[in-house]
Write a protein that holds these residues in place. Structure first.
Motif, PDB file in Angstrom:
ATOM      1  N   ILE A 188       1.121  -1.236   0.168  1.00 17.13           N
ATOM      2  CA  ILE A 188      -0.079  -0.205   0.116  1.00 17.13           C
ATOM      3  C   ILE A 188       1.034   0.911   0.038  1.00 17.13           C
ATOM      4  O   ILE A 188       2.225   1.203   0.130  1.00 17.13           O
ATOM      5  CB  ILE A 188      -0.513   0.107   0.824  1.00 17.13           C
ATOM      6  N   GLY A 189      -0.034   2.297  -0.391  1.00 12.52           N
ATOM      7  CA  GLY A 189       1.003   3.531  -0.399  1.00 12.52           C
ATOM      8  C   GLY A 189       0.467   4.712  -1.287  1.00 12.52           C
ATOM      9  O   GLY A 189      -0.129   3.761  -1.946  1.00 12.52           O
ATOM     10  N   PRO A 190       1.005   5.731  -1.212  1.00 12.32           N
ATOM     11  CA  PRO A 190       0.073   6.794  -2.171  1.00 12.32           C
ATOM     12  C   PRO A 190       0.311   6.190  -3.367  1.00 12.32           C
ATOM     13  O   PRO A 190       1.595   6.278  -3.151  1.00 12.32           O
ATOM     14  CB  PRO A 190       0.502   7.987  -1.832  1.00 12.32           C
ATOM     15  N   SER A 191      -0.098   7.712  -3.997  1.00 15.70           N
ATOM     16  CA  SER A 191       0.524   6.830  -6.157  1.00 15.70           C
ATOM     17  C   SER A 191       1.542   7.275  -6.422  1.00 15.70           C
ATOM     18  O   SER A 191       2.250   8.250  -5.782  1.00 15.70           O
ATOM     19  CB  SER A 191      -0.564   7.281  -6.813  1.00 15.70           C
ATOM     20  N   THR A 206      -2.236  -2.552  -3.686  1.00 16.57           N
ATOM     21  CA  THR A 206      -3.495  -1.710  -4.728  1.00 16.57           C
ATOM     22  C   THR A 206      -3.663  -0.405  -3.285  1.00 16.57           C
ATOM     23  O   THR A 206      -2.693  -0.345  -2.529  1.00 16.57           O
ATOM     24  CB  THR A 206      -4.265  -2.364  -3.064  1.00 16.57           C
ATOM     25  N   HIS A 207      -3.858   0.218  -3.911  1.00 23.61           N
ATOM     26  CA  HIS A 207      -4.597   1.866  -2.794  1.00 23.61           C
ATOM     27  C   HIS A 207      -5.601   1.803  -1.851  1.00 23.61           C
ATOM     28  O   HIS A 207      -6.241   2.928  -1.677  1.00 23.61           O
ATOM     29  CB  HIS A 207      -4.789   3.516  -3.994  1.00 23.61           C
ATOM     30  N   ASN A 208      -6.413   0.494  -2.292  1.00 21.32           N
ATOM     31  CA  ASN A 208      -7.527   1.287  -1.383  1.00 21.32           C
ATOM     32  C   ASN A 208      -7.229  -0.045   0.051  1.00 21.32           C
ATOM     33  O   ASN A 208      -6.937  -1.060  -0.468  1.00 21.32           O
ATOM     34  CB  ASN A 208      -8.215   0.039  -2.078  1.00 21.32           C
ATOM     35  N   MET A 209      -7.217   0.468   1.535  1.00 21.15           N
ATOM     36  CA  MET A 209      -6.644   0.352   2.299  1.00 21.15           C
ATOM     37  C   MET A 209      -8.052  -0.911   2.835  1.00 21.15           C
ATOM     38  O   MET A 209      -6.953  -2.213   3.504  1.00 21.15           O
ATOM     39  CB  MET A 209      -6.245   0.927   3.231  1.00 21.15           C
ATOM     40  N   PHE A 231       4.384  -0.911   3.195  1.00 23.07           N
ATOM     41  CA  PHE A 231       3.207   0.170   3.289  1.00 23.07           C
ATOM     42  C   PHE A 231       4.693   0.968   2.548  1.00 23.07           C
ATOM     43  O   PHE A 231       6.631   1.122   3.293  1.00 23.07           O
ATOM     44  CB  PHE A 231       3.429   1.447   4.398  1.00 23.07           C
ATOM     45  N   PHE A 232       4.907   1.825   1.381  1.00 20.55           N
ATOM     46  CA  PHE A 232       5.501   2.277   0.605  1.00 20.55           C
ATOM     47  C   PHE A 232       5.140   3.481   0.734  1.00 20.55           C
ATOM     48  O   PHE A 232       4.099   4.390   0.805  1.00 20.55           O
ATOM     49  CB  PHE A 232       5.631   1.821  -1.346  1.00 20.55           C
ATOM     50  N   THR A 291       6.653  -2.666   7.235  1.00 19.15           N
ATOM     51  CA  THR A 291       5.841  -3.940   7.103  1.00 19.15           C
ATOM     52  C   THR A 291       5.704  -5.018   8.269  1.00 19.15           C
ATOM     53  O   THR A 291       6.290  -5.122   9.164  1.00 19.15           O
ATOM     54  CB  THR A 291       6.833  -4.772   5.471  1.00 19.15           C
ATOM     55  N   GLY A 292       4.538  -5.790   8.260  1.00 23.67           N
ATOM     56  CA  GLY A 292       4.121  -6.543   8.653  1.00 23.67           C
ATOM     57  C   GLY A 292       3.112  -6.769   8.923  1.00 23.67           C
ATOM     58  O   GLY A 292       2.511  -6.623   7.206  1.00 23.67           O
TER      59      GLY A 292
END
Lengths: 341, 301, 334
Positions: free
Chosen positions: B86-89, B253-256, B268-269, B277-278
């Protein structure tokens, strides 16, 4: 006092408003004149088409007002080609001898000659053109492309008379004769369909290459990525995904190129000769529709004679053949672009 | 009075490197950071030891031309589970995903440093055959990309290019793949119909089926449901949940909510850095990093 | 399972081989274009070697190959291209302006656009047939036997226009103009389309009329693109042969149009300039064709020399177009 000032401001206001309305000024007249002039320029292209159709129709199919002409003192009616020759003879007769005393008007030999030359051209031009399109769109780095694209443009810009010269002076004596005459034992004529077909094939390579490359490039990158992600080699991606996806566009570019080959004149006139016979021997001289028109125009056919009229019948056939192919390919290309844009 | 404004820019010299186990260590650019990836084990919240590591990335940097888009990413991806990025674009999560099956190779002017290991062997080693790699590590894209062919031909594409000619075997593969992708019942009567005629959700499941047909171990998914309506999204999510029994799945995905629903682990980037990460539940309920917390609580991105 | 993997790996090797082979096939196909070009140029240069000299460029055609020259063709082609440019540029740009700036998307506009793309595909020889009927014979409205001459007296000479035009240079130019008109229109349309709409809007916002906007904003911005298209179209006209043969260019002619042999004579005797458009003519391409058809071996060398001159002229034309294009790309950056 206050009313006066109010009314005077009213006057200015109404003046300002009225100046927004249209008025028949000189400026507007000029604008209208220019617009009409430009419209006429655009209409010239329509007039050209109408002119072509009118010229071919009136000389080939039906002359509205045939005139009495008297070449060499002999008086006869200057009628259109098909007013003197039946369409059945034109289509079914296998001899084409309008210049001889015994006249036959069967278009078949000329159509055969044209198809033979364009067929050979297609045999050479289509695979090479398509492969180079695939190379330029799927393999070549930007730098390589920047070298090959201008080469193709130069090849496309060389006058057809130079191609004809090349066919006659190089292709026939240095390529065809050694292979087919000296090695395989066939008889190679000085003028032959093969040499003309070969150079016309080379001539249409740039056209196929650039049209097909455009078409291949418009196949979305996502399709290529999807194919790669399924474990494809470049060959798999090119031949099983990109080319099939672009197939209709590629075929359209083929049609345009073949139509160009059919209409090609000088290379064929110079290299293929002028023997109007139905033959299957590409190593001998053939006449094509275009080369026939050139040869009659160069000769001393009497204006109004059936020989002179016959070029319009041939021209009409040529025009219709190329027009149909062009219309089909443009239709297919437009459909193709709609799918991917 | 000049005021010092808070800045979100990451100081390149002090990139925080978070390894797979979640321990923090300062890594200085240019100097090899500590890469103490824990032995091939990850912990579940229950504390039980589970899957071995399928893919391991070590100190990965990635560049488009001169533009560095990934900074020293190290990450373990466990086998037969779903890992979500996940993470913002623009944070590099898709780029990183595309590194795992070397899809970035086909883009000119890209380069990388660091290693990506699939079952311990370097996928970027010169001896690696990318075609074979991509067969084993399949990929599904954001936009569904059916080939303009029939449904059958779409699924049969992978096996066919791999050299399979046997018609009965192909039929079998097509059927199993479509069944696994939960699409069989909807299309079994029109396998020779055009794939382009399917709905968006069906097309995406077709693409998943097409990937499964090549018999991969790993399936990478780049925002597979972002272009779909909620009902289709739910179907795809169910499918992903099903698939993890047999495949290792990595999903961007951008959808949490989606990440929370389908994945066991989440990474998470942010701005090209793997921040944290976890275990998915732990990361969403109790993030270690401030940036992660800001992101998942919707403060940015 | 592992059997399958082994089989896959073995097949994979073959697939890579096929892929590499295919890449080379495509590479060779592309390279062959380069090869054809090289062989063609080398052949022409080799045959022309020693024949392309100053006498060749300044002499008239002759039955003796050693004395034959290209002067009539050079002047003929120059006049043809000059007049073709004079007719095509305003007409082509005008039509493009109408289609891009004025025309609404109605049936007539669509007809013109469809018609343009079809005209571009009509074989050039068909244009020749249009030219010979429409311009040379003027549809037979005035029969050649009792044709007459329209004389317009200008201060420095008399313009004598024969009606019907007959096989004169002007008829050839008209024909070539119609031939390249679709190309010029399409190229100009593209150049106009590349001008961003914001420029037009800004001009309208300042109260300019449509024509003022076009004249002072749109057209100047589009000129490099139009010029490039026009030059390329003219170079196509320069290489045309077939329509000129049909229109009636002379294959053997030993004088220049209007007997104008040097540019100086245009000033000394302006009447020659007025005569040139209505004189008989030949062109470089026609002379080449004529030489190719001669039985004597040496004429082939002349044909090669003529081709070389033509190719050099085309290179100059195209280089000009490229320079214009590159300059424009540097100057304008929106």
């Amino acid at each position: 006092m206050s009313t006066a000032s109010a009314s005077s401001s009213d006057v200015t206001l109404s003046r300002a408003t009225s100046s927004l309305h249209r008025s028949a000024s000189l400026v507007r007249l000029k604008e209208w004149g220019i617009r009409s002039l430009l419209f006429l320029c655009a209409a010239v292209s329509i007039l050209t088409t109408l002119g072509i159709v009118a010229v071919l129709f009136s000389n080939a199919i039906y002359d509205v007002s045939p005139r009495q002409v008297s070449p060499n003192g002999e008086v006869r009616t200057n009628e259109a080609f098909f007013q003197q020759v039946s369409l059945t003879e034109f289509v079914t007769e296998t001899r084409w001898t309008p210049g001889y005393t015994e006249k036959h008007f069967g278009i078949m030999p000329l159509v055969c000659g044209t198809l033979m030359v364009s067929g050979i051209a297609a045999l050479i031009g289509l695979p090479i053109g398509l492969c180079s399109a695939i190379y330029l769109s799927e393999y070549a780095a930007r730098r390589t492309r920047s070298i090959f694209k201008p080469v193709l443009e130069i090849l496309a810009g060389i006058p057809t008379v130079v191609y004809g010269y090349f066919a006659l002076v190089f292709v026939t004596p240095y390529v065809l004769k050694p292979i087919f005459q000296d090695f395989l034992g066939f008889d190679v004529g000085v003028f032959n369909a093969a040499s003309a077909g070969i150079v016309v094939g080379i001539m249409i390579i740039p056209m196929i290459s650039s049209l097909s490359e455009d078409v291949l490039r418009s196949v979305p990158r996502s399709l290529r990525e999807a194919a790669y992600a399924l474990g494809s080699t470049r060959f798999d991606v090119s031949t099983r995904v990109v080319v099939p996806a672009a197939l209709s566009g590629i075929i359209a570019s083929f049609l345009l190129a073949i139509s160009r080959a059919i209409g090609e004149t000088m290379a064929v006139t110079i290299a293929a000769g002028q023997t109007a016979i139905v033959t299957s021997d590409p190593l001998n001289s053939v006449a094509t529709m275009t080369s026939y028109i050139v040869n009659v125009s160069k000769g001393d056919a009497v204006i109004g004679s059936i020989e002179e009229k016959s070029i319009y019948a041939v021209g009409l056939t040529l025009f219709l053949m190329t027009l149909v192919m062009n219309i089909i390919s443009q239709f297919v290309l437009r459909r193709f672009r709609e799918v991917y844009h | 009075m000049p005021t010092v404004l808070p800045t979100y820019a990451i100081d390149q010299s002090e990139v925080l490197h978070v390894d797979a186990a979640g321990t923090r260590s300062a890594a200085t650019k240019g100097q090899t950071p500590i890469t103490t990836v824990r032995p091939m084990v990850t912990k579940q919240p229950t504390g039980e030891v589970t899957q071995p590591v399928k893919i391991r990335a070590k100190n990965v940097d990635f560049f488009y031309g001169d533009n560095q888009v990934l900074h020293n990413v190290s990450l373990d991806i466990p086998e037969k589970s779903v890992t979500a990025f996940i993470g913002p674009s623009g944070c590099g999560k898709s780029t990183f995903l595309r590194m795992l099956n070397r899809m970035n190779d086909i883009i000119d002017g890209t380069r990388h440093t660091g290693d990506v290991l699939l079952e311990g062997s370097d996928v970027y080693a010169p001896s690696v055959d990318v075609v074979l790699l991509r067969k084993r590590v399949g990929m599904v894209f954001q936009k569904s990309t059916p080939f303009p062919k029939s449904i059958f031909e779409n699924i049969a594409y992978g096996p066919r290019v791999a050299g399979l000619r046997n018609k009965a075997k192909l039929n079998e593969i097509v059927e199993t793949s479509l069944k696994r992708a939960a699409l069989w019942d909807e299309v079994k009567d029109r396998l020779n119909g055009s794939a382009m005629a399917l709905s968006g959700g069906q097309q995406q499941r077709l693409c998943i089926a097409r990937t499964l047909a090549t018999d991969p171990d790993v399936v990478l998914m780049d925002e597979p449901a972002s272009a779909l309506d909620p009902a289709s999204t739910a179907r795809v999510e169910d499918l992903i949940f099903e698939l993890k029994k047999n495949y290792t799945i990595v999903i961007v995905t951008h959808n949490m909510q989606q990440a929370a629903r389908v994945s066991q682990r989440t990474a998470f980037f942010f701005q090209g850095v793997l921040v944290e990460t976890g275990d998915t539940r732990a990361l969403f309920t109790n993030p270690t990093e401030k940036q992660t917390e800001d992101y998942i609580t919707g403060r940015f991105g | 399972m592992s059997d399958q993997h082994i089989e896959y790996a073995a097949l994979l090797k073959r697939r890579h081989r096929i892929s590499t082979c295919f890449e080379w096939v495509c590479r060779i196909a592309t390279g062959s274009a380069l090869l054809f070009l090289a062989v063609l140029l080398a052949g022409v240069i080799w045959q022309a070697w020693g024949w392309l000299d100053i006498e060749f460029l300044t002499g008239f055609d002759s039955r003796r190959p050693g004395k034959a020259g290209l002067l009539a063709g050079l002047w003929g082609t120059s006049w043809l291209i000059l007049f073709t440019a004079i007719f095509t540029v305003p007409m082509g740009v005008g039509a493009a302006l109408y289609l891009e700036e004025y025309a609404t998307d109605n049936r007539f506009t669509r007809l013109i656009k469809l018609n343009l793309s079809n005209l571009a595909g009509v074989p050039s020889i068909v244009y020749g047939m249009l030219g010979v009927t429409a311009f040379v014979r003027m549809f037979g409205m005035i029969s050649a036997a009792d044709g007459w001459t329209l004389a317009v007296s200008l201060g420095f000479g008399t313009l004598e226009i024969p009606l019907p035009l007959g096989r004169c240079l002007l008829a050839g130019s008209f024909t070539l103009s119609l031939l390249i008109l679709p190309v010029v229109i399409i190229a100009s349309q593209e150049a106009l389309r590349a001008v961003p709409p914001s420029i037009r809007h800004a001009s309208y916002a300042l109260g300019a009329t449509e024509w003022q906007t076009i004249r002072y904003q749109v057209l100047p911005a589009a000129i490099p693109g139009i010029a490039t298209g026009v030059i390329l179209a003219l170079s196509r006209a320069m290489g045309e042969t077939a329509p000129l043969i049909v229109v009636g260019a002379m294959s053997y002619v030993a004088f220049t149009p209007g007997n104008l042999d040097t540019p100086m004579q245009a000033v000394q005797d302006p009447q020659r300039v007025l005569d040139a458009p209505f004189d008989v003519f030949t062109s470089i391409t026609i002379q080449i064709t004529n030489w190719i058809e001669q039985p004597k071996e040496e004429f082939q060398n002349l044909a090669a020399a003529g081709s070389l001159v033509l190719l050099i002229l085309l290179v100059v034309f195209n280089a000009t177009a490229i320079v214009i294009r590159n300059r424009a790309q540097k100057k304008i950056s929106w």
